[in-house]
Scaffold this motif. Sequence first.
Motif, PDB file in Angstrom:
ATOM      1  N   UNK A  85       0.833  -1.206   0.000  1.00 10.53           N
ATOM      2  CA  UNK A  85       0.000   0.000   0.000  1.00 10.53           C
ATOM      3  C   UNK A  85       0.870   1.261   0.000  1.00 10.53           C
ATOM      4  N   UNK A  86       0.246   2.345  -0.434  1.00  9.68           N
ATOM      5  CA  UNK A  86       0.901   3.658  -0.489  1.00  9.68           C
ATOM      6  C   UNK A  86       2.194   3.648  -1.302  1.00  9.68           C
ATOM      7  N   UNK A  87       2.155   2.924  -2.439  1.00  8.04           N
ATOM      8  CA  UNK A  87       3.333   2.852  -3.314  1.00  8.04           C
ATOM      9  C   UNK A  87       3.265   3.959  -4.359  1.00  8.04           C
ATOM     10  N   UNK A  88       4.234   4.885  -4.352  1.00  7.57           N
ATOM     11  CA  UNK A  88       4.249   5.922  -5.386  1.00  7.57           C
ATOM     12  C   UNK A  88       4.687   5.331  -6.728  1.00  7.57           C
ATOM     13  N   UNK A  89       4.069   5.806  -7.804  1.00  2.33           N
ATOM     14  CA  UNK A  89       4.435   5.302  -9.134  1.00  2.33           C
ATOM     15  C   UNK A  89       4.316   6.424 -10.151  1.00  2.33           C
ATOM     16  N   UNK A  90       5.252   6.446 -11.057  1.00  9.60           N
ATOM     17  CA  UNK A  90       5.173   7.341 -12.201  1.00  9.60           C
ATOM     18  C   UNK A  90       5.814   6.627 -13.392  1.00  9.60           C
ATOM     19  N   UNK A  91       5.552   7.146 -14.564  1.00 10.92           N
ATOM     20  CA  UNK A  91       6.088   6.570 -15.798  1.00 10.92           C
ATOM     21  C   UNK A  91       7.060   7.563 -16.409  1.00 10.92           C
ATOM     22  N   UNK A  94      11.983   8.582 -21.934  1.00 10.94           N
ATOM     23  CA  UNK A  94      12.950   9.578 -22.380  1.00 10.94           C
ATOM     24  C   UNK A  94      13.110  10.651 -21.323  1.00 10.94           C
ATOM     25  N   UNK A  95      12.859  11.911 -21.726  1.00  8.42           N
ATOM     26  CA  UNK A  95      12.955  13.023 -20.786  1.00  8.42           C
ATOM     27  C   UNK A  95      11.603  13.388 -20.178  1.00  8.42           C
ATOM     28  N   UNK A  96      10.547  12.673 -20.565  1.00  9.54           N
ATOM     29  CA  UNK A  96       9.201  12.967 -20.066  1.00  9.54           C
ATOM     30  C   UNK A  96       8.875  12.072 -18.873  1.00  9.54           C
ATOM     31  N   UNK A  97       8.207  12.665 -17.892  1.00 12.13           N
ATOM     32  CA  UNK A  97       7.829  11.920 -16.684  1.00 12.13           C
ATOM     33  C   UNK A  97       6.402  12.304 -16.301  1.00 12.13           C
ATOM     34  N   UNK A  98       5.578  11.299 -16.056  1.00 11.58           N
ATOM     35  CA  UNK A  98       4.195  11.558 -15.655  1.00 11.58           C
ATOM     36  C   UNK A  98       4.156  12.035 -14.207  1.00 11.58           C
TER      37      UNK A  98
END
Length: 178
Positions: A85-91, A94-98
């Motif tokens: 639980x409470x796991x941070x995630x982003x994608x 290249x140089x782009x990050x959500x």
Amino acid sequence: MPAPPWTLDPHQFAYRSNRSTEDAVSTALHCVLSHLENKNTYARMLFVDFSSAFNTVIPSKLITKLGDLGISTTPLRYWIMDFLTNRPQHVKSGHNCSSTITLNTGTPQGCVLSPFLYSLFTHDCRPMYGSNSITKFADDITVIGLISDNDESHYRAEVEHLATWCADNNLLLNTKQN
């Protein structure tokens, strides 16, 4: 050290040594062919593929299932809840990050513990009737109905039971044809 009160899922053929795809296929085939040696018999097989199965594990439900298996030590429950639980995630591409979102369901992708936790989560998905068999490989399930004298009632009840089990466990059946 004493043996655990539970055993690894005998229906799961993935994520275990000496239990391969070939073993799953051989077991299912042996089950069907042995049955077909009898008169007035046939078999039905339902192949199920779950949509994003590892992403749908509900941590609190997993904790309850671990308790049902006799795995109920408090530190372990807290550790698993904290882990899932409470796991941070982003994608990042290249140089782009959500933007970052926080996940409270599922098991982490690529983690060696995730397949084991998923196997424990699905441990209670078992056949209801002796005339049926369930074979699991990763997030795929095969329901085998061994039919005698044209009586499909146990097989049909098994399929209905699986659909209910899936709904109760947040698993979506992938009904798209490839």
